[in-house]
Design a protein around this motif. Sequence first.
Motif, mmCIF file in Angstrom:
data_model
loop_
_atom_site.group_PDB
_atom_site.id
_atom_site.type_symbol
_atom_site.label_atom_id
_atom_site.label_comp_id
_atom_site.label_asym_id
_atom_site.label_seq_id
_atom_site.Cartn_x
_atom_site.Cartn_y
_atom_site.Cartn_z
ATOM 1 N N LEU A 15 35.933 29.674 13.466
ATOM 2 C CA LEU A 15 37.227 29.383 12.852
ATOM 3 C C LEU A 15 37.091 29.302 11.328
ATOM 4 N N PHE A 16 36.050 28.633 10.870
ATOM 5 C CA PHE A 16 35.904 28.502 9.417
ATOM 6 C C PHE A 16 35.720 29.866 8.771
ATOM 7 N N SER A 17 34.828 30.641 9.343
ATOM 8 C CA SER A 17 34.556 31.938 8.752
ATOM 9 C C SER A 17 35.796 32.824 8.795
ATOM 10 N N GLU A 18 36.407 32.908 9.961
ATOM 11 C CA GLU A 18 37.503 33.858 10.106
ATOM 12 C C GLU A 18 38.740 33.390 9.355
ATOM 13 N N ARG A 19 38.920 32.074 9.276
ATOM 14 C CA ARG A 19 40.048 31.591 8.495
ATOM 15 C C ARG A 19 39.876 31.928 7.018
ATOM 16 N N SER A 20 38.625 32.080 6.608
ATOM 17 C CA SER A 20 38.411 32.430 5.205
ATOM 18 C C SER A 20 38.483 33.941 5.006
ATOM 19 N N GLY A 21 38.682 34.670 6.098
ATOM 20 C CA GLY A 21 38.834 36.114 5.967
ATOM 21 C C GLY A 21 37.575 36.902 6.271
ATOM 22 N N ILE A 22 36.546 36.225 6.786
ATOM 23 C CA ILE A 22 35.300 36.933 7.112
ATOM 24 C C ILE A 22 35.156 36.999 8.631
ATOM 25 N N VAL A 23 35.211 38.211 9.159
ATOM 26 C CA VAL A 23 35.011 38.387 10.595
ATOM 27 C C VAL A 23 33.596 37.968 10.957
ATOM 28 N N ASP A 24 33.451 37.253 12.056
ATOM 29 C CA ASP A 24 32.096 36.877 12.441
ATOM 30 C C ASP A 24 31.766 37.236 13.876
ATOM 31 N N ILE A 25 31.270 38.471 14.033
ATOM 32 C CA ILE A 25 30.762 38.902 15.334
ATOM 33 C C ILE A 25 29.393 38.264 15.556
ATOM 34 N N GLY A 26 28.825 37.744 14.470
ATOM 35 C CA GLY A 26 27.445 37.272 14.516
ATOM 36 C C GLY A 26 27.281 35.848 14.998
ATOM 37 N N LEU A 27 28.298 35.269 15.583
ATOM 38 C CA LEU A 27 28.156 33.909 16.125
ATOM 39 C C LEU A 27 27.001 33.881 17.122
ATOM 40 N N GLU A 28 26.988 34.917 17.948
ATOM 41 C CA GLU A 28 25.962 35.041 18.972
ATOM 42 C C GLU A 28 24.566 34.958 18.363
ATOM 43 N N GLY A 29 24.339 35.755 17.342
ATOM 44 C CA GLY A 29 23.015 35.810 16.742
ATOM 45 C C GLY A 29 22.638 34.498 16.082
ATOM 46 N N LYS A 30 23.584 33.900 15.398
ATOM 47 C CA LYS A 30 23.273 32.642 14.721
ATOM 48 C C LYS A 30 22.972 31.543 15.733
ATOM 49 N N MET A 31 23.729 31.562 16.823
ATOM 50 C CA MET A 31 23.472 30.572 17.867
ATOM 51 C C MET A 31 22.075 30.770 18.452
ATOM 52 N N LEU A 32 21.760 32.052 18.694
ATOM 53 C CA LEU A 32 20.462 32.353 19.291
ATOM 54 C C LEU A 32 19.340 31.911 18.350
ATOM 55 N N ALA A 33 19.517 32.204 17.084
ATOM 56 C CA ALA A 33 18.505 31.797 16.108
ATOM 57 C C ALA A 33 18.386 30.276 16.092
ATOM 58 N N GLY A 34 19.534 29.609 16.145
ATOM 59 C CA GLY A 34 19.515 28.149 16.164
ATOM 60 C C GLY A 34 18.784 27.638 17.398
ATOM 61 N N ALA A 35 19.052 28.261 18.533
ATOM 62 C CA ALA A 35 18.413 27.828 19.776
ATOM 63 C C ALA A 35 16.899 27.969 19.664
ATOM 64 N N PHE A 36 16.488 29.112 19.102
ATOM 65 C CA PHE A 36 15.049 29.333 18.979
ATOM 66 C C PHE A 36 14.427 28.346 18.005
ATOM 67 N N ALA A 37 15.072 28.193 16.854
ATOM 68 C CA ALA A 37 14.518 27.311 15.834
ATOM 69 C C ALA A 37 14.414 25.890 16.367
ATOM 70 N N ALA A 38 15.438 25.454 17.064
ATOM 71 C CA ALA A 38 15.435 24.093 17.586
ATOM 72 C C ALA A 38 14.296 23.910 18.585
ATOM 73 N N ALA A 39 14.198 24.850 19.525
ATOM 74 C CA ALA A 39 13.183 24.701 20.567
ATOM 75 C C ALA A 39 11.789 24.804 19.984
ATOM 76 N N ALA A 40 11.609 25.752 19.062
ATOM 77 C CA ALA A 40 10.274 25.929 18.474
ATOM 78 C C ALA A 40 9.873 24.677 17.706
ATOM 79 N N THR A 41 10.797 24.163 16.901
ATOM 80 C CA THR A 41 10.473 22.973 16.123
ATOM 81 C C THR A 41 10.214 21.782 17.038
ATOM 82 N N ALA A 42 11.095 21.639 18.019
ATOM 83 C CA ALA A 42 10.931 20.501 18.913
ATOM 84 C C ALA A 42 9.620 20.607 19.687
ATOM 85 N N ALA A 43 9.250 21.837 20.032
ATOM 86 C CA ALA A 43 8.005 22.005 20.779
ATOM 87 C C ALA A 43 6.809 21.624 19.917
ATOM 88 N N VAL A 44 6.881 21.982 18.641
ATOM 89 C CA VAL A 44 5.741 21.709 17.766
ATOM 90 C C VAL A 44 5.707 20.245 17.332
#
Lengths: 538, 324, 367, 310
Positions: free
Chosen positions: B30-59
């Motif tokens: 909503l924030f991105s698109e309301r500002s006029g920037i289409v964001d198809i990349g929600l998926e990728g950012k979420m995935l990156a977040g999931a990986f970063a979180a799990a990797a950090t938490a694992a370490v």
Amino acid sequence: MTDGIGAGSASGDRARPAPVVSRGTGMDAVPAIELIGISKRFGPVHANRDVSMTVAAGAIHGIVGENGAGKSTLMSILYGFYEADSGEIRIDGKPVAIHDAADAIACGVGMVHQHFMLVPTFTVLENVMLGAEGAMLLAKGRTAARAELERLERDYGLKVDPDALVGDLPVGLQQRVEILKALYRGARILILDEPTGVLTPQETDRLFEILRSLKDEGVTVILITHKLREILAVTDTVSVMRRGEMVAHRPTAETSREELAELMVGRKVLLQVDKAPATPGTPVLEVEDLRIIDADGITRVDGLSFTVAAGEIVGLAGVSGNGQSELLEALAGIRPIAGGRIRIGDLEITPGRPTDPRTVRAAGVGHVPEDRHRMGMVMPFEAAESAILGRHDSAAYNGRWLMDYDAVHANCAAKMKAFDVRPTEPHLRGSLFSGGNQQKLVLARELDGAPKLLLIGQPTRGVDIGAIEFIHRQLVAMRDAGAAILLVSVELDEIMSLADRILAVCGGRLVGELPADQADERTLGLMMANVTLEEMRS
Amino acid sequence: MTDTWLLAVLTLDATIRVAAPLILAAMAGLFSERSGIVDIGLEGKMLAGAFAAAATAAVTGSAWLGLAVAIAVSSSLALLHGLACITYRGNQVVSGVAINVLVAGLTVVLGIAWFDQGGQTPPLSQAARFAPIKLPFADALHDIPWLGDLYHELISGHNLLVYVALAAVPATWWVVYRTRFGLRLRAVGETPAAVDTAGVSVELLRYRAVLITGMLCGIAGAYLSIGQSAGFVRDMTAGKGYIALAALIFGKWRPVPALLACLLFGFLDAVATRLQGIELPGIGQAPVALIQALPYALTVILLAGFIGKAVAPKAIGVPYVKER
Amino acid sequence: MNRDLPRWIDVGVIPAVNILLAFLVAGLVVLVAGENPFDALSVLVIGAVGYEEAIGYTLYYATNLVFTGLAVAVAFHAGLFNIGGEGQAYIGGLGAGLAALSLDGTLPAWMLIPIAMAASGLFGAAWALLPGWLQAHRGSHVVITTIMFNFLASALMVHLMVNVLIHPGQMSPESRVFAETAWMPFLHEMLAGVGITIARSPLNLSILWAAVACVFVWLLINRTRWGYAIRTVGANESAAVYGGIDPKLVIVGTMCISGALAGFVGINELLGVHHRLLLNFTAGYGFTGIAVALMGRGHPVGIVLASLLFGALYQGGTELDFEFEGITRDLVVVIQGLVILFSGALAYMMHPLALRLWQRFRPEGGR
Amino acid sequence: AEIEPAVVFDMGGKFDKSFNEGVYNGVEKFKAETGIKYREFEVTNETQREQALARMASKGADPVLGVGFAQAPAIEKVAKDHPKTRFAIIDAVVDLPNVRSVVFKEQEGSFLVGVLAAMASKTGKVGFVGGMDIPLIRRFACGYVQGVKHAKADAEVYQNMTGTTPSAWNDPTKGGELARSQFDRGADVVYAAAGGTGLGVYQAAADSGKLAIGVDSNQNYLHPGTMLTSMLKRVDVAAYKAFMDAKSGDFKTGVQVLGLAEGGIDWALDEHNKKLITADMKAAVEKAKAGIVDGSIKVHDYMADNSCPG
Ligand SMILES: Nc1ncnc2c1ncn2[C@@H]1O[C@H](COP(=O)(O)OP(=O)(O)OP(=O)(O)O)[C@@H](O)[C@H]1O
Ligand SMILES: Nc1ncnc2c1ncn2[C@@H]1O[C@H](COP(=O)(O)OP(=O)(O)OP(=O)(O)O)[C@@H](O)[C@H]1O
Ligand SMILES: [Mg+2]
Ligand SMILES: [Mg+2]
């Protein structure tokens, strides 16, 4: 590119200038604005070429020039919307560095753009507040803004409902919002770019009153317009631009329409349409008891009846938003009708027998839409493609399967030549032509093939006087060749000089009809305000 | 009766669990698109977040650090998106697709390089995850008929990030409609020129918007890997970013309707899960695929039947260029 | 975008530099993965275009991407964002498969193959019809409906393959093999017929159909009145209405054309290579088609180039995976992402620099 | 000369924690014991199967092991083209002179864990989570149901399939939700045959204090205390043996059907779950196992007639 503006100011003086001391006095005082040697290129286009200009404090200064002369660009530079390639800006005698609109606002410059810079989904209040909210939270700023709006309304007579959605407002009020925006930010210098293009005479008069009261308050006003009458009516001084250069400065009192027109265009211009009296033939368009209801369920046209005969120009006068646009669209087959009957030659349109733009066009109708950006052209297309819009099916441009693009281009080039569209470049993108040239292209298309009926909306909106002269001559020629022409315009001048008969509408109803030679601005203005001729007489 | 009630409550409970990442991602979008920037990349950012979180938490063994790194990583991707779309005026859809593809590959490559488990992170211990939180009196009130179940099962007992997701909606609403930033945000998505001429930087505003998008996506990703699950597996977002985007459009780019759309998706999913293998009156046991298709089919039907035309922010997808 | 740069820089040098940048960053990732980037690059390039078989595979992948890329592009011209290429390809394949399965006992190849091809197009079009209709008449956003239709397509296919079309007594949900009359001839076989031997690869006659599709799309969009109507609706819907074009009809029609193009993936995959109906043969080509269309800027020539690039990455990437211990298939995905990023999203990044360099060093003239 | 073995994993990837990983463990064991390296490839799309197998064969690899039923058509083609190369395929039958086909009686192992599930369940309700609704998974489910009913005739079994796209095998979040939905309906033991998706199922069971049953490899270690057992499908042994037989020169082709009797299928009892398996349960399951082996208990194979009794 090069070293921005404000060579004189070492440290980009962003401070707000001291209040203007000398208010609207003689020329000896420090000028409010000095533009010195401004140049600006857009790619290959030299929009401003070493332009200099001085405006006295508290004056109303006019700028005139053909389409594409560089007026808007110059003002956008002053407002920080564009940055000049070179040159200097001085405000109240002090060199200033204006890199963006925030700098301009800080320098007390406000601008009402040619195309409004409003958020249509916002209320008036929100639009006014935008960028000057005052606080992190809106609630606080809102109260303050409301109070300030009330003050401005009192001081300058700028009345608008702060809670109305801007998108729902008529253009006249939208423009008022733009002015309020500027004043709300404390503008001491107000630039208006073609503010009257969309206004009715009454609205224009209101605007000028407002400008004069602003002037009385010490605000300096710069006014861009194509209407020389307005320059003479309201300005103190005037500058003329041509092809990116400043060609003359005049005190308004010492010049005339003819001189200005000649300076602008570089040749003598006929300011008056001369035409022979009409010789109307059989009716081509008959409208009976027409009713139109729009998508929101509002009745836009309510029981309208009239005819237009071959060989005459019928002018439809009305304040914009009184059903003219809907009427034109219905006649062109774009909008369904809710009641009554339309007959165009042999084509009969009733609510039960709707039609579509193709059929209407095939029945010999040309339609110049009011808004060339929205409908008349497809801006990203090359001009030649826009020049066949609505006729793209025609055998002239099509083989069995494929379109004949040679024919399309040849045809467009011919139209461009005939209608003096510049540049004569069928391959150029439509958006790269100036408004006047776009308009001529649309006209060329719609006049092509000698239509029996021409529906024309605002044919000269935003168009310079050279082009206006040309367009008017074309329309009269069409009429003399036997076309029936329905002309819708908010420009009373235009209607009075072009039409043979004038219909005044208000609220989607016919108020009255006048032969053109009996019409005057006052009578028409009253009729547009729903005062019938009978009421006037009594 | 109470069994049915409990089942209903539990279905809603599942709805919330399933919807939580969608809600976060939809608010992000909503924030991105309301500002006029289409964001198809929600998926990728979420995935990156999931990986970063799990990797950090694992370490590190810390869920909080995981969350922080997820937000940081997802935000940097958001800034990359901003760089491409705002500064360099690239195609916003392409940029989003690029981020999705890049992240899909990179998470696995890095995962293999660091953990050598085929792109998965090691399973996380309880301490390295956001555990369910039992709200006060959850047990004490459990015996109250009806409401006890409601409180105990539906309201209590989620992990922290679920509550964050639910709080994100009123917060988003408040920011968008009640603050200066929100006013400018809405304006810049409709008429950037108006914002520009009002003396506000379009670019800066959009950067801030995509940054918020990145942060929320990071939280959504962390929810997936260290809240709902206990580790990262490749492609674990499985299309949730697209569904969130659909919910955002469904909700016409407004927080509360978007929330409802996410809940609807979650609910349909939860119901479809529970319908598998159940004898339906008159039909018998419906084919599994039919039940699995149900949420998607219903979405299409609802979209066609009840939701009018979704009008996007006008300036969406168009890079802002002054010199046209 | 840049009127000041000569065309050869704009469409030649800059894209090349962008791809170079993508590979530069990819090289860093290879380094992280513990391999030598230069070795990897040479394996990638040789693996993609270094020998006949590789070229065959590259072209075969490119064929799929041309279809899906064109599908996305055609819809884009009408202002529609068709994310449903994947589902349309899937159902298009179903069409081709059903035609082959039901007619391969009776019809000769010269009749069967065109029928199966038509079926793939028709089925693909049908799968796009409803989203198009809903967009035109109900205002349902085509992005959402096509995403949903992707899921619906896979549910439908699993159901059909498992319960209806499965060849009994086998593990995998696959149909029986089509009779050879339904096989799209392999290129290596055809050429062998005229005495030219090339290496075996899945490359088959579908690639000619892809070429035909390119020409068709270019003519359709740029040289026919329907293309004119499509572009007008895409650029300015009210102008289209004004011009007597019915946007609803155009939207539905365009979606059907788009769906048919995506459906042709089924020709290449099922008639061309697998010769039976099976699950998941679309393998993401529909999604990659989005990137292909956007990088190709919607123009068939651009789409062909982008398809070749991605086809080469698919094939060269397989080779990388084969050759290196430390490199898995995922690295290839990373490279793809980087290519899309640098030559798609960041395509204009180099423009200012290029402009400055050009202005300083241009051959003659100047201000 | 030394053999040059090769393995082509399927789409789940060699670290799917179950099927492919089983094969991986087997060939790793071979490598560790013999020091012979092997070539490997993980396919990502349909076309690559044939490409990879052909590539392996033409590079001189022998034997070439294909993992998973989906590779059957590719093996068939490639094995015909390379009659000198020996191939092995797991989970499908390819009837060629140079191919060894190894298939498992998953229904038997599933039956056993079904027995355990029914006995461990306090509610009399147990669950099954499959990856995709395909025949192989139905075979698992069918055997499981029979086992449950065998131990407790009135027990209820909830079945869920994860999805219809390839990600169905790799969606632990969805798996977790499916498991929870079964817990909500009263199930307290859940058996997953869904590749990576299973990880979510086991996690959900651990989080909610319910029991879960692993599949393919021994997954008991994942959550000691809540992993009731694992249904072992010794693909690792099959893979190991394929390579080992080739090395020692007695690689026999033809079909090998591995069930309980052959030791290809089993259930897992180790230090991680021994507290969960009571003596009763152990006795019952061993009895069932004996019954199956000696034929007194017939476990129906779903694939035999594409249906499952009861
Ligand atoms: N944003 C822009 N990008 C590129 N070129 C522009 C841009 N704006 C203006 N130009 C060029 O600069 C020239 C001057 O334009 P400008 O808008 O200043 O004219 P104008 O005098 O305001 O015309 P009009 O009377 O039509 O409003 C135009 O002819 C055009 O070629
Ligand atoms: N993309 C562009 N590139 C170059 N010049 C442009 C571009 N867009 C507009 N212009 C030029 O800017 C000038 C002003 O543009 P604008 O759209 O204001 O036209 P206009 O003449 O004022 O028409 P209208 O009255 O319809 O707005 C025109 O002369 C036009 O040629
Ligand atoms: Mg202008
Ligand atoms: Mg103008």
